[in-house]
Design an enzyme around this catalytic site. Structure first.
Site, PDB file in Angstrom:
ATOM      1  N   ARG A  72     -26.049  -0.299 -11.129  1.00  0.00           N
ATOM      2  CA  ARG A  72     -25.381  -2.019 -11.211  1.00  0.00           C
ATOM      3  C   ARG A  72     -24.580  -1.828 -12.031  1.00  0.00           C
ATOM      4  O   ARG A  72     -25.280  -1.648 -13.093  1.00  0.00           O
ATOM      5  CB  ARG A  72     -26.379  -3.258 -10.761  1.00  0.00           C
ATOM      6  N   ARG A 111     -18.877 -11.156   4.207  1.00  0.00           N
ATOM      7  CA  ARG A 111     -19.644  -9.663   4.495  1.00  0.00           C
ATOM      8  C   ARG A 111     -20.306  -9.316   5.645  1.00  0.00           C
ATOM      9  O   ARG A 111     -21.327  -8.396   6.324  1.00  0.00           O
ATOM     10  CB  ARG A 111     -20.419  -8.868   3.060  1.00  0.00           C
ATOM     11  N   PRO A 162     -25.218 -15.294  -4.364  1.00  0.00           N
ATOM     12  CA  PRO A 162     -26.065 -16.618  -4.643  1.00  0.00           C
ATOM     13  C   PRO A 162     -27.250 -16.009  -4.861  1.00  0.00           C
ATOM     14  O   PRO A 162     -28.105 -15.243  -4.921  1.00  0.00           O
ATOM     15  CB  PRO A 162     -26.463 -16.997  -2.928  1.00  0.00           C
ATOM     16  N   GLU A 163     -27.310 -15.995  -6.464  1.00  0.00           N
ATOM     17  CA  GLU A 163     -28.658 -16.428  -7.110  1.00  0.00           C
ATOM     18  C   GLU A 163     -29.605 -17.854  -6.901  1.00  0.00           C
ATOM     19  O   GLU A 163     -28.851 -18.537  -5.910  1.00  0.00           O
ATOM     20  CB  GLU A 163     -28.069 -15.934  -8.546  1.00  0.00           C
ATOM     21  N   LYS A 173     -34.611 -16.575  -3.199  1.00  0.00           N
ATOM     22  CA  LYS A 173     -32.895 -16.256  -2.908  1.00  0.00           C
ATOM     23  C   LYS A 173     -32.007 -16.909  -1.423  1.00  0.00           C
ATOM     24  O   LYS A 173     -31.498 -16.367  -1.286  1.00  0.00           O
ATOM     25  CB  LYS A 173     -32.488 -14.924  -3.251  1.00  0.00           C
TER      26      LYS A 173
END
Length: 285
Positions: A267, A114, A2-3, A61
């Site tokens: 990344r 997670r 989620p951004e 966020k």
DNA sequence: ATTAATGTTCAGAA
DNA sequence: TTTCTGAACATTAA
């Protein structure tokens, strides 16, 4: 994952709970390692129950419930966290339920597969200390061009890496950084301090365009299908991705370049080597 | 069966 | 000051 667009979608999806009171707390017992919970559930319940949710906000966020009595509940979904009014995807990874007064959906859930995310109950002072302007830059959606340039322009970092730094500006994550730079036509490795005015304008415009469109689509639900809005429905911006996780496919902009995948700051980065040129070296005097 | 990959944040180091 | 690295965690794909 989620951004900003996903978290903003969560915020909008639960904004109707403003005005309701927290009447109870449910912390499911689980064999999984517990998420970060502050304070511990017993104290959390003691301090939160009875307070009214005055506003539902987003800080970068994170989703923030402003409570009366100078308190705030902060949900930080990180990778796989969801804030839901609807039934969660499963009970296995359900981490918290807040019971609310009134009719209609009386539970607000926090679900996190997670478990990298967290739920915290903070005083105004703690919120300021933890998520104040010295820790979180201005929100990416409300950023003017001069502010964007002031906050990134003197950095020697690659533009892609700088866009991910939440102290510089808040909200952009790995997926949208690649998408934004593709729309702007800027190579992700270009150092910030070597971008010119025209390029900053392009980045600023692309940033607004991509984030707004992604919010309209209620965010991106990737292959594993984890991300959902507050009603447990997937977003659709993944159908508009230009480069993200599209390595080897033709660039949708020029139709000729092949989308490349590289790694920056550990990344994944995606870009079209044809539309996003590294740029000339500094001219020889 | 093991390993890599996933993306965000933070502590600690360079 | 600024930038970089690895760890935290659960699951899936290779």
């Amino acid at each position: 994952m989620p951004e900003l667009p996903e978290v903003e979608t969560m915020r909008r999806g639960i904004s109707r709970i403003a005005g309701r009171r927290i009447t109870g707390l449910h912390v499911p017992r689980s064999r999984l390692k517990p998420i970060r919970f502050e304070p511990a559930p017993a104290a959390f319940r003691r301090r939160a129950v009875g307070h009214t949710i005055e506003a539902v906000e987003r800080l970068g966020k994170r989703v923030v419930l402003r409570l009366d009595g100078d308190l705030a509940v902060v949900f930080e979904p990180r990778m796989t966290g969801l804030v839901l009014l609807a039934e969660p995807p499963d009970t296995e990874h359900l981490r918290l339920g807040l019971r609310l007064n009134g009719c209609g959906a009386p539970w607000l859930w926090y679900w996190d597969r997670r478990g990298l995310g967290s739920v915290r109950l903070l005083s105004r002072a703690q919120l300021q200390a933890d998520l104040g302007p010295h820790r979180l830059g201005p929100d990416a959606l409300e950023l003017s061009l001069p502010v964007l340039r002031a906050r990134l322009g003197s950095s020697r970092q690659p533009i892609k890496v700088a866009l991910l730094d939440q102290r510089r500006l808040a909200g952009i994550g790995n997926l949208y950084a690649s998408e934004i730079l593709h729309v702007a036509g800027i190579h992700p490795q270009r150092p910030c301090d070597r971008l010119n005015s025209r390029q900053w304008r392009a980045i600023h415009a692309a940033l607004r365009q991509v984030l707004r469109e992604a919010i309209r689509c209620e965010g991106s639900t990737l292959g594993d299908g984890t991300y959902r809005n507050a009603l447990n429905r997937p977003g659709s911006y993944q159908n508009h991705h230009r480069v993200y996780q599209r390595q080897g496919q033709p660039c949708p902009r020029c139709g000729r370049g092949q989308v490349c995948r590289t790694v920056q700051a550990q990344r994944a980065t995606f870009f079209c080597p044809r539309c996003q040129r590294p740029g000339r070296r500094r001219p020889k005097r």
